[in-house]
Design a protein around this motif. Structure first.
Motif, PDB file in Angstrom:
ATOM      1  N   ALA A  83      35.743  42.553  47.459  1.00 59.52           N
ATOM      2  CA  ALA A  83      34.498  43.376  47.100  1.00 59.52           C
ATOM      3  C   ALA A  83      35.123  44.494  46.127  1.00 59.52           C
ATOM      4  O   ALA A  83      34.476  44.979  45.528  1.00 59.52           O
ATOM      5  CB  ALA A  83      34.198  44.064  48.575  1.00 59.52           C
ATOM      6  N   ALA A  84      36.498  44.680  46.457  1.00 54.19           N
ATOM      7  CA  ALA A  84      37.191  45.490  45.401  1.00 54.19           C
ATOM      8  C   ALA A  84      37.302  44.933  43.823  1.00 54.19           C
ATOM      9  O   ALA A  84      37.673  45.731  43.260  1.00 54.19           O
ATOM     10  CB  ALA A  84      38.557  45.754  45.999  1.00 54.19           C
ATOM     11  N   GLY A  85      36.858  43.757  43.878  1.00 50.78           N
ATOM     12  CA  GLY A  85      36.989  43.227  42.518  1.00 50.78           C
ATOM     13  C   GLY A  85      38.335  42.447  42.046  1.00 50.78           C
ATOM     14  O   GLY A  85      38.316  41.811  41.023  1.00 50.78           O
ATOM     15  N   ILE A  86      39.144  42.149  43.040  1.00 50.62           N
ATOM     16  CA  ILE A  86      40.169  41.457  43.015  1.00 50.62           C
ATOM     17  C   ILE A  86      40.004  40.069  42.819  1.00 50.62           C
ATOM     18  O   ILE A  86      39.081  39.212  43.447  1.00 50.62           O
ATOM     19  CB  ILE A  86      41.183  41.648  44.128  1.00 50.62           C
ATOM     20  CG1 ILE A  86      41.752  42.812  44.419  1.00 50.62           C
ATOM     21  CG2 ILE A  86      42.275  40.341  44.099  1.00 50.62           C
ATOM     22  CD1 ILE A  86      42.760  42.995  43.179  1.00 50.62           C
ATOM     23  N   ASP A  87      40.555  39.080  41.633  1.00 48.08           N
ATOM     24  CA  ASP A  87      40.373  37.817  41.346  1.00 48.08           C
ATOM     25  C   ASP A  87      41.066  36.784  42.352  1.00 48.08           C
ATOM     26  O   ASP A  87      40.236  35.806  42.596  1.00 48.08           O
ATOM     27  CB  ASP A  87      40.675  37.512  39.700  1.00 48.08           C
ATOM     28  CG  ASP A  87      40.046  38.304  38.824  1.00 48.08           C
ATOM     29  OD1 ASP A  87      38.857  38.412  39.043  1.00 48.08           O
ATOM     30  OD2 ASP A  87      40.742  38.841  38.059  1.00 48.08           O
ATOM     31  N   ALA A  88      42.137  37.086  42.805  1.00 47.30           N
ATOM     32  CA  ALA A  88      42.802  36.199  43.626  1.00 47.30           C
ATOM     33  C   ALA A  88      43.807  36.945  44.619  1.00 47.30           C
ATOM     34  O   ALA A  88      44.431  38.007  44.335  1.00 47.30           O
ATOM     35  CB  ALA A  88      43.537  35.202  42.839  1.00 47.30           C
ATOM     36  N   VAL A  89      43.893  36.456  45.826  1.00 48.35           N
ATOM     37  CA  VAL A  89      44.627  36.797  46.834  1.00 48.35           C
ATOM     38  C   VAL A  89      45.439  35.786  47.134  1.00 48.35           C
ATOM     39  O   VAL A  89      45.234  34.794  47.606  1.00 48.35           O
ATOM     40  CB  VAL A  89      43.902  37.170  48.114  1.00 48.35           C
ATOM     41  CG1 VAL A  89      44.705  37.507  49.274  1.00 48.35           C
ATOM     42  CG2 VAL A  89      42.810  38.406  47.788  1.00 48.35           C
ATOM     43  N   PHE A  90      46.959  36.140  47.335  1.00 48.72           N
ATOM     44  CA  PHE A  90      48.015  35.484  47.729  1.00 48.72           C
ATOM     45  C   PHE A  90      48.366  35.766  49.236  1.00 48.72           C
ATOM     46  O   PHE A  90      48.924  36.986  49.348  1.00 48.72           O
ATOM     47  CB  PHE A  90      49.344  35.353  46.981  1.00 48.72           C
ATOM     48  CG  PHE A  90      50.345  34.430  47.374  1.00 48.72           C
ATOM     49  CD1 PHE A  90      50.663  33.020  46.642  1.00 48.72           C
ATOM     50  CD2 PHE A  90      50.863  34.194  48.311  1.00 48.72           C
ATOM     51  CE1 PHE A  90      51.288  32.077  46.867  1.00 48.72           C
ATOM     52  CE2 PHE A  90      51.804  33.192  48.829  1.00 48.72           C
ATOM     53  CZ  PHE A  90      52.186  32.193  48.006  1.00 48.72           C
ATOM     54  N   VAL A  91      48.183  35.001  50.241  1.00 47.52           N
ATOM     55  CA  VAL A  91      48.387  35.401  51.630  1.00 47.52           C
ATOM     56  C   VAL A  91      49.957  34.842  51.876  1.00 47.52           C
ATOM     57  O   VAL A  91      49.921  33.712  51.976  1.00 47.52           O
ATOM     58  CB  VAL A  91      47.389  35.046  52.568  1.00 47.52           C
ATOM     59  CG1 VAL A  91      47.783  35.332  53.948  1.00 47.52           C
ATOM     60  CG2 VAL A  91      45.858  35.298  52.367  1.00 47.52           C
ATOM     61  N   GLN A  92      50.790  35.743  51.714  1.00 47.19           N
ATOM     62  CA  GLN A  92      52.238  35.288  52.224  1.00 47.19           C
ATOM     63  C   GLN A  92      52.337  35.134  53.560  1.00 47.19           C
ATOM     64  O   GLN A  92      52.544  36.148  54.189  1.00 47.19           O
ATOM     65  CB  GLN A  92      53.165  36.121  51.371  1.00 47.19           C
ATOM     66  CG  GLN A  92      54.671  35.879  51.686  1.00 47.19           C
ATOM     67  CD  GLN A  92      55.026  34.551  51.351  1.00 47.19           C
ATOM     68  OE1 GLN A  92      54.970  34.026  50.141  1.00 47.19           O
ATOM     69  NE2 GLN A  92      55.585  33.802  52.224  1.00 47.19           N
TER      70      GLN A  92
END
Length: 330
Positions: A83-92
């Motif tokens: 929702a904040a506009g981030i394109d991709a999240v890496f969950v380490q």
């Protein structure tokens, strides 16, 4: 938004990116400032914005005897990053072995080689690497050496007041101050879980409830009665339905309960069958502490008052008890 959980999930054609790093538990207002800066620079440069986050919480991994109760579930965290506009999240996946990487190794191997950072955006208090040896000064130094830019944002919080943090949110929830917690978060505190069967005492009294319990709920506010919303997904759509609810948190001392639960009574509704459904509960206002009454009649009088106060707090029509015979949940 893309979600990557292993290095193999990262697209081979990722190209350069703008990266921010953090647990982002609760995605509070301080996080939002960092995320907004990350997204803004990524769009200006025509690059992918990436949030590197960690699961489980690092503090829990290092101190398993004192696990951190998350302000929000990982799924909610990912939704809020999107929702904040981030394109991709890496969950380490965070482990003690992973934590042994030096600060320079973390920057070189993960931020540069893995995520292709051309710009890293973090708060000025950011720490990283083994024993949290890395700080903003070292990150800037490594940026010069490895060819990426660094933006360190000033401490973010109330004007002339306390810094926004997940720790502050937990402290506020521990005393039931959900209104102030919402100010820090930028939205109401939310719990999410699966509706389970309870003792059905509320149904017999005219207050059927959706019951949530378990450690996976995260940081539960202090015992008491709250006004809030029960939020459920509308099937076959991306919409959510917000139902006004009186929410009870505690072990039900009136009936000598021992297990702490969250019970949400949707005002005026006897037709809901929520068992087994994943729902969320948003806390808006604390109405009163949890107490035991001398009689069931005394409890009922107070619960009637709770319904009225819930309606006032939420700005919805007042509703009384429902007819137990009309409750459809089985």
């Amino acid at each position: 938004m893309d979600v990557w959980r292993t290095p193999e999930d990262i697209p081979a054609d990722l190209g350069q990116s703008v990266v921010t790093v953090g647990v982002f538990d609760g995605v509070h207002r301080g996080h939002h400032a960092v995320l907004a800066e990350t997204v803004r620079h990524a769009r200006t440069r025509g690059l992918t914005s990436v949030a590197l986050t960690f699961d489980p919480h690092p503090a829990t991994v290092h101190n398993p005897d004192r696990p951190v109760k998350l302000v929000a579930t990982l799924d909610d965290r990912i939704d809020r990053l999107a929702a904040a506009g981030i394109d991709a999240v890496f969950v380490q996946h965070y482990t003690l072995e992973y934590a042994q990487a030096s600060a320079e190794s973390f920057v070189r191997n993960q931020l540069v080689d893995q995520l292709h950072a051309s710009l890293v955006v973090v708060g000025e208090d950011a720490r990283f690497g083994k024993d949290n040896a890395g700080d903003g000064a070292l990150l800037t130094e490594l940026g010069h050496a490895l060819g990426f830019d660094v933006i360190l944002l000033n401490d973010l919080g109330e004007p002339a007041g306390r810094r926004w943090s997940s720790t502050w949110v937990r402290e506020l929830l521990a005393v039931g101050n959900v209104e102030k917690a919402a100010e820090v978060l930028g939205r109401p505190h939310r719990l999410r879980g699966k509706v389970v069967h309870g003792f059905q005492r509320g149904r017999e009294l005219g207050f059927p409830t959706a019951n949530l319990k378990g450690e996976e709920l995260g940081e539960i506010p202090a015992d008491g009665v709250y006004a809030g919303w029960l939020v459920r997904d509308v099937p076959m759509t991306n919409a959510a339905e917000y139902l006004p609810a009186a929410i009870s948190v505690g072990s039900n001392p009136q009936f000598d309960g021992v297990e702490r639960t969250v019970e949400a009574h949707v005002l005026g509704r006897a037709d809901l069958n929520l068992y087994g459904e994943d729902v969320a509960v948003d806390f808006i206002r604390r109405l009163r502490p949890m107490v035991s009454f001398e009689s069931v009649d005394g409890l009922l009088c107070q619960m009637d008052e709770d319904l009225r106060n819930t309606a006032l707090a939420l700005g919805v029509p007042t509703a009384g008890r429902v007819d137990p015979a009309e409750v459809t949940a089985i």
